[in-house]
Write a protein that holds these residues in place. Structure first.
Motif, PDB file in Angstrom:
ATOM      1  N   ALA A  30     -46.285  94.704  43.273  1.00  0.00           N
ATOM      2  CA  ALA A  30     -45.525  93.450  43.270  1.00  0.00           C
ATOM      3  C   ALA A  30     -44.079  93.654  42.823  1.00  0.00           C
ATOM      4  CB  ALA A  30     -46.215  92.443  42.343  1.00  0.00           C
ATOM      5  N   GLY A  31     -43.673  94.903  42.608  1.00  0.00           N
ATOM      6  CA  GLY A  31     -42.288  95.188  42.251  1.00  0.00           C
ATOM      7  C   GLY A  31     -42.015  95.190  40.757  1.00  0.00           C
ATOM      8  N   ILE A  32     -43.056  95.231  39.955  1.00  0.00           N
ATOM      9  CA  ILE A  32     -42.924  95.217  38.499  1.00  0.00           C
ATOM     10  C   ILE A  32     -43.117  96.640  37.989  1.00  0.00           C
ATOM     11  CG2 ILE A  32     -43.996  94.367  36.364  1.00  0.00           C
ATOM     12  CD1 ILE A  32     -44.903  91.901  38.077  1.00  0.00           C
ATOM     13  N   THR A  33     -42.273  97.064  37.081  1.00  0.00           N
ATOM     14  CA  THR A  33     -42.445  98.373  36.454  1.00  0.00           C
ATOM     15  C   THR A  33     -43.576  98.250  35.443  1.00  0.00           C
ATOM     16  OG1 THR A  33     -40.092  98.834  36.704  1.00  0.00           O
ATOM     17  CG2 THR A  33     -41.298 100.179  35.118  1.00  0.00           C
ATOM     18  N   ALA A  34     -44.682  98.930  35.689  1.00  0.00           N
ATOM     19  CA  ALA A  34     -45.855  98.807  34.830  1.00  0.00           C
ATOM     20  C   ALA A  34     -46.465 100.175  34.587  1.00  0.00           C
ATOM     21  CB  ALA A  34     -46.896  97.891  35.475  1.00  0.00           C
ATOM     22  N   GLU A  35     -46.974 100.355  33.369  1.00  0.00           N
ATOM     23  CA  GLU A  35     -47.697 101.582  33.076  1.00  0.00           C
ATOM     24  C   GLU A  35     -48.929 101.269  32.255  1.00  0.00           C
ATOM     25  OE1 GLU A  35     -45.404 104.420  30.852  1.00  0.00           O
ATOM     26  OE2 GLU A  35     -44.453 102.869  29.651  1.00  0.00           O
ATOM     27  N   ALA A  36     -50.001 101.994  32.564  1.00  0.00           N
ATOM     28  CA  ALA A  36     -51.254 101.873  31.825  1.00  0.00           C
ATOM     29  C   ALA A  36     -51.332 103.035  30.844  1.00  0.00           C
ATOM     30  CB  ALA A  36     -52.441 101.905  32.787  1.00  0.00           C
ATOM     31  N   LEU A  37     -51.545 102.706  29.565  1.00  0.00           N
ATOM     32  CA  LEU A  37     -51.620 103.728  28.524  1.00  0.00           C
ATOM     33  C   LEU A  37     -52.796 103.456  27.596  1.00  0.00           C
ATOM     34  CD1 LEU A  37     -47.856 103.830  27.445  1.00  0.00           C
ATOM     35  CD2 LEU A  37     -49.075 105.559  28.792  1.00  0.00           C
ATOM     36  N   PRO A  38     -53.416 104.514  27.072  1.00  0.00           N
ATOM     37  CA  PRO A  38     -54.448 104.305  26.056  1.00  0.00           C
ATOM     38  C   PRO A  38     -53.823 103.572  24.856  1.00  0.00           C
ATOM     39  CG  PRO A  38     -54.417 106.607  26.783  1.00  0.00           C
ATOM     40  CD  PRO A  38     -53.203 105.935  27.371  1.00  0.00           C
ATOM     41  N   ALA A  39     -54.471 102.537  24.383  1.00  0.00           N
ATOM     42  CA  ALA A  39     -53.913 101.710  23.308  1.00  0.00           C
ATOM     43  C   ALA A  39     -53.560 102.529  22.075  1.00  0.00           C
ATOM     44  CB  ALA A  39     -54.893 100.592  22.955  1.00  0.00           C
ATOM     45  N   GLY A  40     -54.343 103.541  21.783  1.00  0.00           N
ATOM     46  CA  GLY A  40     -54.104 104.350  20.595  1.00  0.00           C
ATOM     47  C   GLY A  40     -52.878 105.234  20.670  1.00  0.00           C
ATOM     48  N   THR A  41     -52.284 105.382  21.852  1.00  0.00           N
ATOM     49  CA  THR A  41     -51.108 106.246  22.005  1.00  0.00           C
ATOM     50  C   THR A  41     -49.796 105.473  22.012  1.00  0.00           C
ATOM     51  OG1 THR A  41     -51.041 106.179  24.430  1.00  0.00           O
ATOM     52  CG2 THR A  41     -52.492 107.845  23.402  1.00  0.00           C
ATOM     53  N   VAL A  42     -49.847 104.158  22.047  1.00  0.00           N
ATOM     54  CA  VAL A  42     -48.628 103.349  22.145  1.00  0.00           C
ATOM     55  C   VAL A  42     -47.984 103.238  20.766  1.00  0.00           C
ATOM     56  CG1 VAL A  42     -47.662 101.093  22.747  1.00  0.00           C
ATOM     57  CG2 VAL A  42     -49.559 102.047  24.082  1.00  0.00           C
ATOM     58  N   THR A  43     -46.723 103.647  20.685  1.00  0.00           N
ATOM     59  CA  THR A  43     -46.017 103.574  19.404  1.00  0.00           C
ATOM     60  C   THR A  43     -45.003 102.435  19.354  1.00  0.00           C
ATOM     61  OG1 THR A  43     -44.387 105.180  20.193  1.00  0.00           O
ATOM     62  CG2 THR A  43     -46.286 106.044  18.947  1.00  0.00           C
ATOM     63  N   ASP A  44     -44.591 101.923  20.513  1.00  0.00           N
ATOM     64  CA  ASP A  44     -43.543 100.897  20.521  1.00  0.00           C
ATOM     65  C   ASP A  44     -43.789  99.871  21.633  1.00  0.00           C
ATOM     66  OD1 ASP A  44     -41.249  99.390  20.297  1.00  0.00           O
ATOM     67  OD2 ASP A  44     -39.893 100.973  20.993  1.00  0.00           O
ATOM     68  N   ALA A  45     -44.415  98.762  21.280  1.00  0.00           N
ATOM     69  CA  ALA A  45     -44.658  97.705  22.266  1.00  0.00           C
ATOM     70  C   ALA A  45     -43.410  96.869  22.520  1.00  0.00           C
ATOM     71  CB  ALA A  45     -45.806  96.806  21.804  1.00  0.00           C
ATOM     72  N   ASP A  46     -42.400  97.004  21.671  1.00  0.00           N
ATOM     73  CA  ASP A  46     -41.159  96.254  21.857  1.00  0.00           C
ATOM     74  C   ASP A  46     -40.395  96.698  23.103  1.00  0.00           C
ATOM     75  OD1 ASP A  46     -40.799  94.231  19.844  1.00  0.00           O
ATOM     76  OD2 ASP A  46     -40.697  95.862  18.373  1.00  0.00           O
ATOM     77  N   ARG A  47     -40.731  97.850  23.660  1.00  0.00           N
ATOM     78  CA  ARG A  47     -40.055  98.363  24.855  1.00  0.00           C
ATOM     79  C   ARG A  47     -40.405  97.567  26.104  1.00  0.00           C
ATOM     80  NH1 ARG A  47     -42.319 103.819  25.665  1.00  0.00           N
ATOM     81  NH2 ARG A  47     -41.299 103.465  27.644  1.00  0.00           N
ATOM     82  N   TYR A  48     -41.395  96.707  26.021  1.00  0.00           N
ATOM     83  CA  TYR A  48     -41.926  96.008  27.188  1.00  0.00           C
ATOM     84  C   TYR A  48     -41.634  94.518  27.101  1.00  0.00           C
ATOM     85  CZ  TYR A  48     -44.360 100.426  27.521  1.00  0.00           C
ATOM     86  OH  TYR A  48     -44.641 101.764  27.587  1.00  0.00           O
ATOM     87  N   GLU A  49     -41.433  93.916  28.281  1.00  0.00           N
ATOM     88  CA  GLU A  49     -41.199  92.469  28.337  1.00  0.00           C
ATOM     89  C   GLU A  49     -42.500  91.681  28.335  1.00  0.00           C
ATOM     90  OE1 GLU A  49     -37.772  94.399  28.799  1.00  0.00           O
ATOM     91  OE2 GLU A  49     -39.222  94.620  30.409  1.00  0.00           O
ATOM     92  N   ALA A  50     -43.591  92.320  28.710  1.00  0.00           N
ATOM     93  CA  ALA A  50     -44.903  91.662  28.742  1.00  0.00           C
ATOM     94  C   ALA A  50     -45.967  92.730  28.522  1.00  0.00           C
ATOM     95  CB  ALA A  50     -45.131  90.956  30.075  1.00  0.00           C
ATOM     96  N   VAL A  51     -47.145  92.286  28.047  1.00  0.00           N
ATOM     97  CA  VAL A  51     -48.210  93.229  27.734  1.00  0.00           C
ATOM     98  C   VAL A  51     -49.548  92.667  28.202  1.00  0.00           C
ATOM     99  CG1 VAL A  51     -49.416  94.489  25.890  1.00  0.00           C
ATOM    100  CG2 VAL A  51     -46.947  94.072  25.701  1.00  0.00           C
ATOM    101  N   VAL A  52     -50.350  93.539  28.810  1.00  0.00           N
ATOM    102  CA  VAL A  52     -51.742  93.246  29.128  1.00  0.00           C
ATOM    103  C   VAL A  52     -52.564  94.185  28.244  1.00  0.00           C
ATOM    104  CG1 VAL A  52     -53.531  93.297  30.905  1.00  0.00           C
ATOM    105  CG2 VAL A  52     -51.179  92.657  31.527  1.00  0.00           C
ATOM    106  N   VAL A  53     -53.552  93.630  27.539  1.00  0.00           N
ATOM    107  CA  VAL A  53     -54.407  94.454  26.682  1.00  0.00           C
ATOM    108  C   VAL A  53     -55.845  94.313  27.164  1.00  0.00           C
ATOM    109  CG1 VAL A  53     -55.145  94.984  24.327  1.00  0.00           C
ATOM    110  CG2 VAL A  53     -52.879  93.968  24.712  1.00  0.00           C
TER     111      VAL A  53
END
Length: 168
Positions: A30-53
């Motif tokens: 849909a033209g959105i920059t998205a990446e799937a990451l293991p939750a335990g490896t994410v150090t900075d959620a502020d880098r994203y405009e939206a989050v799916v958990v």
């Protein structure tokens, strides 16, 4: 649209990971920059405009990595649009009806004003790790109950909502 979306997941045997990757792929289509990451490896959620958990369900609780992610990044999540998904029922109930979030997920949703939660069927097949997984498989209750058409449809709805948020 240059919306950056994180799809963070807690998965023990890869089933929830595959769902998260599917969600991210639909968002990218849909033209959105998205990446799937293991939750335990994410150090900075502020880098994203939206989050799916997303989290796999075990004994009525989300996978520990998904729970910890929500606690650790509560501040960042409270300032952006968030969606939740669960995966778990090892039968067709998730395809037949809406399954409400488990109590811990419901509390997190209320605190963070999560836009939506959906439960998808789970997958537990030979080779799964863990004592409980082995017991379930030996009892004949395993299988793959993920409905990828439903997962893709839900992700398209998320993409549409994100598009509406960024449109002038």
């Amino acid at each position: 649209m240059d919306e950056r979306v994180l799809v963070a997941y807690g998965s023990a045997n890869g089933s929830t990971e595959r769902i998260a990757e599917t969600v991210a792929e639909v968002l990218r289509t849909a033209g959105i920059t998205a990446e799937a990451l293991p939750a335990g490896t994410v150090t900075d959620a502020d880098r994203y405009e939206a989050v799916v958990v997303g989290g796999a369900l075990y004994a009525g609780r989300w996978h520990k990595d998904a729970r910890r992610f929500v606690r650790r990044h509560r501040g960042a999540l409270s300032r952006r649009p968030v969606w939740f998904f669960s995966s778990g029922p090892l039968d067709s109930t998730a395809s037949q009806r809406d399954i409400p979030p488990v109590p811990g997920v419901r509390r997190a949703m209320d605190r963070l004003e999560v836009r939506q939660h959906v439960t998808f069927g789970g997958c537990l097949t030979e080779g799964a790790h863990g004592r409980v997984a082995g017991m379930i498989l030996r009892s004949g209750k395993g299988g793959d109950f993920r409905d990828f058409a439903a997962i893709e449809h839900w992700a398209e709805d998320v993409a549409r909502e994100l598009g509406a948020m960024t449109s002038p």
